[in-house]
Motif scaffolding. Structure first.
Motif, PDB file in Angstrom:
ATOM      1  N   ARG A 149      -0.124   7.779   5.240  1.00 42.67           N
ATOM      2  CA  ARG A 149       0.460   8.871   6.021  1.00 42.67           C
ATOM      3  C   ARG A 149      -0.514   9.385   7.072  1.00 42.67           C
ATOM      4  O   ARG A 149      -1.721   9.195   6.976  1.00 42.67           O
ATOM      5  N   GLN A 150       0.053  10.014   8.066  1.00 42.45           N
ATOM      6  CA  GLN A 150      -0.757  10.630   9.111  1.00 42.45           C
ATOM      7  C   GLN A 150      -1.805  11.547   8.487  1.00 42.45           C
ATOM      8  O   GLN A 150      -1.521  12.275   7.544  1.00 42.45           O
ATOM      9  N   ASP A 151      -3.023  11.490   9.012  1.00 40.47           N
ATOM     10  CA  ASP A 151      -4.182  12.254   8.546  1.00 40.47           C
ATOM     11  C   ASP A 151      -4.853  11.651   7.321  1.00 40.47           C
ATOM     12  O   ASP A 151      -5.815  12.226   6.798  1.00 40.47           O
ATOM     13  N   ALA A 152      -4.382  10.485   6.856  1.00 37.26           N
ATOM     14  CA  ALA A 152      -5.121   9.776   5.813  1.00 37.26           C
ATOM     15  C   ALA A 152      -6.480   9.340   6.364  1.00 37.26           C
ATOM     16  O   ALA A 152      -6.645   9.146   7.571  1.00 37.26           O
ATOM     17  N   TYR A 153      -7.444   9.182   5.479  1.00 38.32           N
ATOM     18  CA  TYR A 153      -8.745   8.637   5.858  1.00 38.32           C
ATOM     19  C   TYR A 153      -8.820   7.170   5.450  1.00 38.32           C
ATOM     20  O   TYR A 153      -8.385   6.803   4.342  1.00 38.32           O
ATOM     21  N   ARG A 154      -9.363   6.350   6.335  1.00 40.44           N
ATOM     22  CA  ARG A 154      -9.799   5.049   5.849  1.00 40.44           C
ATOM     23  C   ARG A 154     -11.019   5.275   4.972  1.00 40.44           C
ATOM     24  O   ARG A 154     -11.903   6.061   5.317  1.00 40.44           O
ATOM     25  N   ILE A 155     -11.056   4.586   3.839  1.00 43.13           N
ATOM     26  CA  ILE A 155     -12.167   4.728   2.906  1.00 43.13           C
ATOM     27  C   ILE A 155     -12.787   3.354   2.660  1.00 43.13           C
ATOM     28  O   ILE A 155     -12.240   2.327   3.050  1.00 43.13           O
ATOM     29  N   ALA A 156     -13.926   3.355   2.007  1.00 44.55           N
ATOM     30  CA  ALA A 156     -14.674   2.114   1.809  1.00 44.55           C
ATOM     31  C   ALA A 156     -13.978   1.211   0.800  1.00 44.55           C
ATOM     32  O   ALA A 156     -13.432   1.673  -0.209  1.00 44.55           O
ATOM     33  N   SER A 157     -14.006  -0.085   1.099  1.00 46.69           N
ATOM     34  CA  SER A 157     -13.564  -1.098   0.142  1.00 46.69           C
ATOM     35  C   SER A 157     -14.326  -2.381   0.439  1.00 46.69           C
ATOM     36  O   SER A 157     -14.683  -2.655   1.584  1.00 46.69           O
ATOM     37  N   THR A 158     -14.562  -3.165  -0.591  1.00 49.83           N
ATOM     38  CA  THR A 158     -15.352  -4.380  -0.462  1.00 49.83           C
ATOM     39  C   THR A 158     -14.697  -5.345   0.512  1.00 49.83           C
ATOM     40  O   THR A 158     -13.523  -5.686   0.360  1.00 49.83           O
ATOM     41  N   ALA A 159     -15.439  -5.806   1.515  1.00 49.93           N
ATOM     42  CA  ALA A 159     -14.922  -6.803   2.438  1.00 49.93           C
ATOM     43  C   ALA A 159     -14.830  -8.153   1.728  1.00 49.93           C
ATOM     44  O   ALA A 159     -15.760  -8.559   1.030  1.00 49.93           O
ATOM     45  N   THR A 160     -13.715  -8.869   1.919  1.00 50.81           N
ATOM     46  CA  THR A 160     -13.498 -10.120   1.186  1.00 50.81           C
ATOM     47  C   THR A 160     -13.060 -11.262   2.096  1.00 50.81           C
ATOM     48  O   THR A 160     -12.544 -12.261   1.625  1.00 50.81           O
ATOM     49  N   ALA A 161     -13.267 -11.136   3.401  1.00 48.90           N
ATOM     50  CA  ALA A 161     -12.673 -12.084   4.354  1.00 48.90           C
ATOM     51  C   ALA A 161     -13.180 -13.508   4.194  1.00 48.90           C
ATOM     52  O   ALA A 161     -12.510 -14.450   4.615  1.00 48.90           O
ATOM     53  N   ASP A 162     -14.360 -13.712   3.612  1.00 48.80           N
ATOM     54  CA  ASP A 162     -14.928 -15.052   3.542  1.00 48.80           C
ATOM     55  C   ASP A 162     -14.104 -15.999   2.681  1.00 48.80           C
ATOM     56  O   ASP A 162     -14.215 -17.211   2.815  1.00 48.80           O
ATOM     57  N   ASP A 163     -13.276 -15.487   1.798  1.00 46.22           N
ATOM     58  CA  ASP A 163     -12.492 -16.372   0.938  1.00 46.22           C
ATOM     59  C   ASP A 163     -10.995 -16.272   1.230  1.00 46.22           C
ATOM     60  O   ASP A 163     -10.169 -16.526   0.362  1.00 46.22           O
ATOM     61  N   GLY A 164     -10.661 -15.920   2.460  1.00 43.83           N
ATOM     62  CA  GLY A 164      -9.252 -15.888   2.841  1.00 43.83           C
ATOM     63  C   GLY A 164      -8.506 -14.672   2.344  1.00 43.83           C
ATOM     64  O   GLY A 164      -7.276 -14.607   2.444  1.00 43.83           O
ATOM     65  N   LEU A 165      -9.224 -13.700   1.805  1.00 45.72           N
ATOM     66  CA  LEU A 165      -8.622 -12.439   1.382  1.00 45.72           C
ATOM     67  C   LEU A 165      -9.189 -11.321   2.252  1.00 45.72           C
ATOM     68  O   LEU A 165     -10.407 -11.233   2.424  1.00 45.72           O
ATOM     69  N   ASP A 166      -8.336 -10.503   2.793  1.00 51.24           N
ATOM     70  CA  ASP A 166      -8.745  -9.366   3.622  1.00 51.24           C
ATOM     71  C   ASP A 166      -8.107  -8.110   3.047  1.00 51.24           C
ATOM     72  O   ASP A 166      -6.972  -8.150   2.538  1.00 51.24           O
TER      73      ASP A 166
END
Length: 438
Positions: A365-382
């Protein structure tokens, strides 16, 4: 915690770990959506019954029932390629210059764009509306045409006033415009639809010496977003943000997806952390790799990666096109709308862009914050994570671009779950975290 989907039985040690950290916050979100182009509005107004029209707009902009809750949209100031004909909002009958803007009028929009935007706002009063011109009126340009050319320096002031007359005219129709760009794709001169080259030095003078001071005098906005073009030339917005006269008037950089890489957004943010970022145009279409990449490609690039690289809002291009990818007057003949409207029956087909947006807009929803999460792009998962400000719920969007199923092991504080995503799929998880105990 409740998850949108059933937890998988796969062992944790075979899964890709994603740790979500609500204690690390990044940008605050404005929303997700698509542009109400002339073509989109005309189809919705003229090719649907009142009942079909209301049902579609409630689905797109509402949150009850099956609504996906779009909260961000973009309008065109005058014609784009997705108009049925070319026009500006100041076309004097004799074609002569009109620096006092005596012939300014939004009449071309009153039968389609204005009523559709107004109805979208009625359904969702939180909808944020920005606007971009594809060209200044032809008499302001060295081409004396909407096609190609540059803005003549003697008309910088008139063009700045033209943009603000648009804002005020739309406000009078009940449509507040919160932000403007001064030119769509200013590094490109299309051959068959309105466009205008406006490089960084020209934008800096237009913003720094004309539009910015006019808005400051008004004291009521709108915001100015610079660039509104591709990732491949970050030096362009950097030059405007660095300009001592223009930079203070610019609130954000607007990006398009048609050239370069999304990571270009981050160095600009790091150099100017006080300026926001937005993805303001990217189209679904029948070209490669969009066609074969499908939903995972759009969700990965335009939802996950744009927001990981600081975008506060994400806009796809046409909200709606017909079964032939129109109507349009020049430009893209391989574009696809977020939805397709059958021009004979008014029936709606939901395209990949619809589902990519819905995976975010329905839950974040509007005004939500993006928060930290483990980056996983190296194995085809984002993935990307958010926390809503209204109820504290956490939203995690995960894209599996692999041709095989993949399992993720998600943790947040002492909560954990596993889930197996099918091949080439997107999943959204939402839960309410346990309160922290001191």
């Amino acid at each position: 915690m409740a998850v949108s989907g059933e937890a998988a039985e796969t062992a944790t040690d075979t899964a890709t770990s994603i740790e979500v950290d609500t204690g690390t916050r990044y940008q605050r979100m404005l929303g997700f959506g698509a542009s109400i182009t002339d073509a989109s509005a005309w189809l919705i107004r003229k090719k649907m019954t009142p009942e079909q029209r209301l049902a579609l707009l409630q689905e797109l902009f509402g949150r009850s029932g099956n609504g996906i809750g779009l909260e961000f949209t973009r309008l065109t100031i005058g014609a784009s390629d997705f108009s049925r004909h070319h026009y500006s909002l100041d076309d004097p009958p004799d074609g002569r210059p009109d620096p006092q803007l005596q012939h300014f009028s939004i009449a071309p929009n009153l039968d389609d764009v204005v009523p559709v935007a107004r109805e979208a706002l009625r359904i969702n009063p939180r909808l944020q509306v920005m606007a971009s011109p594809w060209s200044a009126p032809g008499w302001m340009k060295d081409s004396d045409s909407l096609i190609k050319g540059k803005l003549r320096p003697e008309y910088y002031d008139a063009f700045a006033r033209y943009l603000l007359k648009y804002v005020d005219a739309y406000a009078a129709e009940g449509i507040p415009i919160f932000a403007l760009t001064v030119q769509n794709e200013p590094d490109y001169e299309p051959a068959d639809y309105p466009g205008m080259r406006l490089n960084a030095p020209a934008r800096a003078r237009l913003i720094g010496d004309h539009l910015g001071p006019l808005i400051a005098q008004r004291g009521k906005g709108p915001l100015i977003f610079d660039w509104d073009h591709n990732w491949d030339k970050p030096q362009e917005p950097m030059a405007v943000l660095s300009d001592p006269a223009a930079g203070p008037h610019v609130a954000a950089v607007a990006w398009h997806c048609y050239g370069g890489e999304v990571a270009a957004q981050s160095p600009v943010h790091e150099a100017f952390p006080g300026k926001d970022a937005y993805m303001t145009e990217c189209s679904d279409g029948t070209w490669e790799p969009v066609l074969s990449g499908g939903l995972p490609l759009q969700a990965r690039e335009l939802i996950v990666q744009t927001t990981r690289h600081w975008a506060r809002g994400v806009l796809f291009w046409n909200l709606a096109l017909d079964e032939k990818g129109g109507p349009h007057a020049g430009g893209c003949d391989t574009c696809i709308g977020v939805v397709a409207i059958d021009s004979k029956t008014g029936a709606v087909t939901r395209n990949n862009g619809y589902y990519a947006l819905a995976h975010a807009s329905r839950f974040v929803r509007q005004d939500a914050y993006r928060i930290a999460s483990t980056a996983t792009a190296d194995d085809g998962l984002d993935n990307v994570a958010f926390q809503n400000s209204d109820d504290g719920s956490v939203v995690l969007i995960v894209v599996n671009s692999n041709p095989q199923p993949r399992t993720v092991a998600v943790s947040q504080q002492d909560r954990r779950f596993n889930y197996t995503l099918p091949a080439s799929s997107v999943a959204t998880f939402r839960w309410t975290p346990r309160p922290r105990h001191l």
